[in-house]
Design an enzyme around this catalytic site. Structure first.
Site, short mmCIF file in Angstrom:
data_model
loop_
_atom_site.label_atom_id
_atom_site.label_comp_id
_atom_site.label_asym_id
_atom_site.label_seq_id
_atom_site.Cartn_x
_atom_site.Cartn_y
_atom_site.Cartn_z
CG LEU A 271 -1.95 1.12 1.30
CD1 LEU A 271 -2.84 1.13 0.06
CD2 LEU A 271 -2.78 0.97 2.56
CB ALA B 77 -0.25 1.47 -4.08
CG HIS B 78 0.77 7.14 -0.48
ND1 HIS B 78 -0.26 8.03 -0.67
CD2 HIS B 78 1.77 7.82 0.13
CE1 HIS B 78 0.11 9.22 -0.19
NE2 HIS B 78 1.33 9.11 0.29
CB ALA B 79 5.47 5.76 -3.35
CB THR C 65 2.86 10.67 -4.03
OG1 THR C 65 2.00 10.29 -2.96
CG2 THR C 65 3.53 11.99 -3.71
#
Length: 113
Positions: A72, A75-77, A80
């Protein structure tokens, strides 16, 4: 910290630095300092390129068969990274728009003299 988490944090760090430089570029554009805005966007591009390289290295590692699980954080990186890419692209377009307006204003001012 595992390799995926470390890569994710690196992406977030560089992308965040790129976002800061992009905001500084927009601040310069708002002051009609187009050259200052361009310089800050160059700095943003350097940082976003660093973030993109980390992502590319991770993807290529997986393509070579290196094991990685869904993360997760990673995926967030990626989210962003792509969001800030868009912000930089919009800022670049704004510079083109402001340069176009500036040329038009100069042309109009020169007609009156």
């Amino acid at each position: 910290m595992d390799k995926t988490a470390q890569s994710a944090m690196e992406i977030i760090l560089h992308a965040g630095d790129a976002r800061l430089k992009c905001k500084e570029a927009l601040d310069q554009i708002a002051l009609f300092n187009i050259e200052g805005g361009k310089e800050k966007l160059k700095e943003a591009q350097i940082e976003i390129t660093k973030a993109h390289k980390v992502q590319t290295d991770a993807i290529q590692g997986e393509a070579r068969g290196e094991q990685s699980e869904y993360s997760l954080l990673f995926a967030h990186a990626q989210y962003t990274l792509m969001t800030i890419y868009s912000e930089i692209n919009i800022a670049k377009q704004l510079i083109k728009i402001f340069e176009s307006y500036e040329k038009r204003i100069i042309k109009l001012e020169n007609r009156g003299h």
